[in-house]
Scaffold this active site. Structure first.
Site, PDB file in Angstrom:
ATOM      1  N   VAL A 180       8.491 -31.570  28.548  1.00 45.59           N
ATOM      2  CA  VAL A 180       9.010 -30.254  28.163  1.00 45.59           C
ATOM      3  C   VAL A 180       8.127 -29.099  28.644  1.00 45.59           C
ATOM      4  CG1 VAL A 180      10.229 -31.166  26.163  1.00 45.59           C
ATOM      5  CG2 VAL A 180       7.907 -30.357  25.887  1.00 45.59           C
ATOM      6  N   GLU A 181       8.673 -27.903  28.591  1.00 47.84           N
ATOM      7  CA  GLU A 181       7.993 -26.650  28.989  1.00 47.84           C
ATOM      8  C   GLU A 181       7.340 -26.770  30.364  1.00 47.84           C
ATOM      9  OE1 GLU A 181       5.843 -24.426  26.127  1.00 47.84           O
ATOM     10  OE2 GLU A 181       7.062 -25.117  24.454  1.00 47.84           O
TER      11      GLU A 181
END
Ligand SMILES: Cc1cc2nc3c(=O)[nH]c(=O)nc-3n(C[C@H](O)[C@H](O)[C@H](O)COP(=O)(O)OP(=O)(O)OC[C@H]3O[C@@H](n4cnc5c(N)ncnc54)[C@H](O)[C@@H]3O)c2cc1C
Length: 824
Positions: A502-503
């Protein structure tokens, strides 16, 4: 004799200019004096004199007369530059320009100003923030039972959800005037770290509303009306937010989203012909999505009927959509690696929204990508690094304790060199992670929004999280593999790929972003060259280009000089061994600057596609950043001597890895001539750095193997259960009892050596030891309680077969049917 004096004077002058990085005017003046001396004292032949002076004057004129240089040289270089430099899309530009540049830029210059770094504020919590970490955060952690969340409910229980909402956990970034907690980045990080050390599912639930999402975007871009309406509701937990960017066709390349909005007019809530947008979208992986009441949505906006301007393709736009809006389909769930935070897809078909649902209102149409990029970095620098550090601290504390009490071959396993080596890596990584976490959050708290640093800490702290958890699992063996309420690491192990993905998925972040964005943003001249070249501004281009040239010449000469003198003449703000590491990081910053220039020069725009090279250069920049963080952390702690082994081990490890990566870059640079010259300039005397020695590693491992102040400091901020029947608390207890029993055990061993007692395991000789007067009854009691505590922590959960096949699982004191926890 005369030539020896002349050579010495010349070498001193050149050495001085190299070390001090003399300006081009100074170099020209010194060269002029040398030329004059040569002409007068050595009376060269006329042709030699003439050629020498013509050459010297031509170069001197170009270096010192900008107008001449502009007309004769720069114009042509600019034309060539514009031909070979790759173009930049709007989305690339927005991503590159996002945020600020901070300490990473100093590292890029090759001349980090350590005094400046030591002047940065240290990470601190206010009294109110500390009270929140010690109060509601601890209370939350006491309330959380991760097994209940992940195995039985697949959700936080209702009481926990209420507690989170009521106590403002979802409004940490919201200012007090809207009812939020208005916490510093450091406090936000401390809360996520503590909750994350208790339960990844709860940690993710807390971190998402405080990262990139509706609140963050409203604070930066919302209209007053939007802020006044939504922020208090978000702060009170009346709205559960999520943010939907990713879809099946747009993951890492989120800007390529096919989700579409068409500007149109439609009847809405009883009003006729309202100007708005008709939306179609398909999103997935959206955290909190299944329970969200407020959906932040990114989509591509078009205006085919030119209702709001003259452009059809308006670009990425962000809106806030209540999830009960007709046409919104939300609620089903993904199941990310056995974790039980809310995550799922959502879709919209012909959803009409009025223009004032756009974040910031109509004037922000088409600004979405820039808004996202500008808002990404501080969240990315806080949540996942906090989760990574939480894992390091938990593993250091609990797995360290386990290694201290678990015995095989009658010896605590932590005493075997193989385990000790792994424990050293765990302790070292934890020290680095905590240092980098605080270094970066303190920067955010002082008003920075460091985009490259945020990518560095996101990537490296989640990678280190992967490494420490894997190491921890290896040490725990079967105790880590057998799942159940008493397994304190298994769920974190399963969750590892989440933080990695993620991110900004990690491979992309390492290979494309850290050096790619770093080179453009942090390099003192590259961005200015690109900007002036694309604007066709010859004077600005000349300024940037020749500034760049001077920097390169300066770094090359300083790099060689300090390579030959092994960095001993570099300045350092501290003395002794501490000063040594500042000097070595300065030296490697120079080596990095020179190698980066060599890669940029020889590959040009092609470096963008050479991800293996830019990935390694990104690693070097990152290790320099992590090294800076470690030095600063140690300094902020008051430079205590007991921390020196941690400081030394981490600095040696980082320097060794910098050296490794720089050589890998040079081994793989396609232009072999440039690579060879660069290697000679940066490592003229070979490879100076070694891995930390084994002895130092054992010292680090010992920090984790017995209770002590340094162990407490290293693991500060991680949750230790107050319920003494919980595994992490039991491990602490077992380690303390083992340490308390150690003096008595030593006496028994000594007696065995002296022949007073027969040889064997001291634990089998307790009664004999008392009878022989080697130890007292009290000491025998200490050994017995250490044994009892150890017997508890080495147990793993057991289940009756029915429990594992039962549909409705329940673990609890009033419903134990099917469950046989050995030590419930
Ligand atoms: C648990 C979870 C929660 C999430 N929460 C949210 C959320 O709340 N909101 C939201 O919008 N999104 C969310 N996401 C989406 C997340 O941001 C994406 O998963 C991520 O951007 C990667 O997209 P992808 O999974 O489709 O992988 P892909 O983009 O398909 O990438 C696959 C691999 O290719 C690599 N790669 C891609 N491009 C390059 C390149 N140029 N160079 C080198 N390697 C490259 C990636 O690093 C990755 O290893 C979440 C995802 C998960 C798993």
């Amino acid at each position: 004799m005369e030539w020896i004096i002349e050579s010495a004077v010349l070498a001193t002058a050149i050495g001085f200019l190299m070390a001090r990085q003399g300006s081009r005017y100074l170099w020209t003046a010194v060269a002029g004096i040398a030329m004059a001396y040569w002409s007068i004292m050595h009376t060269p032949p006329a042709w030699g004199l003439l050629t020498g002076w013509v050459l010297f004057l031509a170069i001197a004129a170009l270096l010192t007369l900008p107008a001449l240089r502009l007309a004769l040289v720069t114009r042509h270089i600019l034309a060539l530059y514009r031909k070979i430099m790759p173009g930049m899309s709007h989305t690339e530009r927005a991503a590159l320009e996002a945020g600020t540049v901070w300490w990473e830029a100093e590292l890029f210059t090759g001349q980090p100003d350590w005094h400046r770094m030591l002047g940065f504020p240290a990470p601190e919590l206010s009294t109110e923030e500390q009270a929140f970490v010690d109060g509601p955060t601890n209370e939350l952690c006491n309330m959380i039972k991760d097994w209940e969340i992940t195995e039985e409910l697949r959700d936080l229980n209702g009481e926990t959800w209420d507690f989170l909402k009521k106590n403002g956990f979802f409004g940490m970034i919201i200012p007090k005037k809207y009812g939020g907690l208005e916490f510093s980045a450091n406090a936000h990080s401390a809360v996520v770290m503590k909750v994350g050390s208790r339960s990844i599912s709860a940690g993710v639930t807390v971190m998402v509303p405080n990262s990139l999402g509706p609140a963050k975007l409203l604070l930066s871009y919302g209209t007053e009306e939007q802020k006044n309406y939504y922020l208090p509701r978000l702060a009170r937990g009346e709205e559960v937010p999520c943010f939907a960017l990713t879809g099946p066709e747009a993951g890492s390349d989120a800007a390529a989203m096919p989700d579409k909005g068409i500007v149109c007019r439609h009847d809405f809530e009883g009003k006729k012909d309202v100007l708005g947008i008709r939306l179609d979208w398909e999103k997935r992986y959206i955290t909190l999505g299944p329970v969200a009441t407020l959906l932040g949505l990114a989509f591509h906006l078009y205006d085919p009927d030119r209702l709001i301007g003259q452009t059809e393709d308006i670009g990425i736009t962000l809106a806030l959509i209540p999830t009960d809006t007709p046409g919104v389909e939300i609620g089903s769930r993904h199941f990310p690696m056995e974790q039980s935070f809310m995550n799922g897809p959502n879709r919209g078909k012909d959803v009409f929204i009025p223009m004032d649902w756009i974040i910031g209102g109509q004037e922000y149409v088409g600004q979405g990508w820039r808004m996202l990029m500008d808002s990404l970095s501080d969240g990315r620098a806080i949540s996942l690094p906090a989760l990574g550090t939480a894992s390091g601290k938990l593993v250091s504390r609990a797995v360290g304790a386990y290694s201290g009490v678990r015995k095989q071959f009658k010896i605590p396993i932590g005493k075997f060199e193989g385990i000790s080596e792994v424990l050293a890596r765990i302790a070292g990584s934890t020290y680095i992670m905590n240092a980098a976490r605080g270094f970066t959050t303190a920067a955010i708290d002082s008003g920075e929004d460091p985009s490259v640093a945020s990518a560095i800490v996101k990537y490296h702290l989640t990678e280190r999280m992967r490494q420490v958890i894997n190491d921890g699992m290896d040490i725990l063996g079967g105790r880590g593999i057998s799942m159940g309420p008493n397994n304190f690491l298994g769920r974190a192990y399963e969750a590892l790929p989440i933080g990695i993905t993620v991110e900004g998925a990690n491979i992309l972040t390492r290979n494309l972003i850290i050096f790619g964005q770093g080179a453009v943003r942090c390099h003192p001249f590259l961005f200015r060259e690109m900007e002036s070249a694309s604007a066709g501004d010859v004077a600005a281009f000349d300024d940037a280009l020749f500034g760049h040239g001077s920097l390169v010449m300066g770094n090359v000469s300083r790099g060689l000089f300090h390579g030959l003198t092994r960095g001993r003449l570099l300045e350092a703000p501290q003395h002794g061994i501490r000063g040594h590491y500042y000097r070595q990081f300065s030296r490697m910053s120079l080596a990095f600057a020179v190698t980066a220039e060599a890669a940029l020069l020889s590959l040009g725009g092609g470096l963008k596609r050479k991800e293996s090279i830019s990935g390694r250069l990104g690693d070097v920049l990152s290790y320099l950043y992590l090294g800076s963080a470690v030095l600063k952390h140690h300094y902020d702690n008051g430079s205590p001597d007991d921390e020196l082994p941690l400081l030394e081990w981490t600095c040696m490890d980082l320097l060794y890895n910098i050296q490794l990566r720089l050589h890998e870059v040079l081994n793989n640079l396609p232009n072999r001539f440039v690579a060879t010259v660069t290697r000679l300039l940066t490592f003229p005397l070979g490879k100076p750095y070694r891995r930390p020695p084994d002895e130092l590693g054992h010292t680090l491992a010992d920090i984790l193997l017995s209770p002590g102040r340094l162990r407490d400091r290293l693991t500060e901020g991680v949750y230790i259960p107050i319920d003494k029947t919980e595994a992490v608390a039991q491990l602490d207890d077992a380690l303390e009892k083992s340490a308390a029993a150690e003096p008595a055990t030593r006496k028994l061993r000594a007696a065995m050596k002296a022949g007073t007692l027969p040889h064997g395991d001291p634990e089998d000789a307790v009664e004999a030891g008392v009878t022989a007067g080697v130890i007292t009854q009290q000491e025998a009691g200490d050994i017995h309680s250490a044994i009892a505590a150890r017997k508890i922590v080495i147990q793993v959960d057991e289940f009756l077969p029915e429990y594992l096949t039962k549909e409705q699982k329940k673990w609890g004191s009033n419903n134990l049917d099917g469950v046989a926890g050995r030590f419930m």
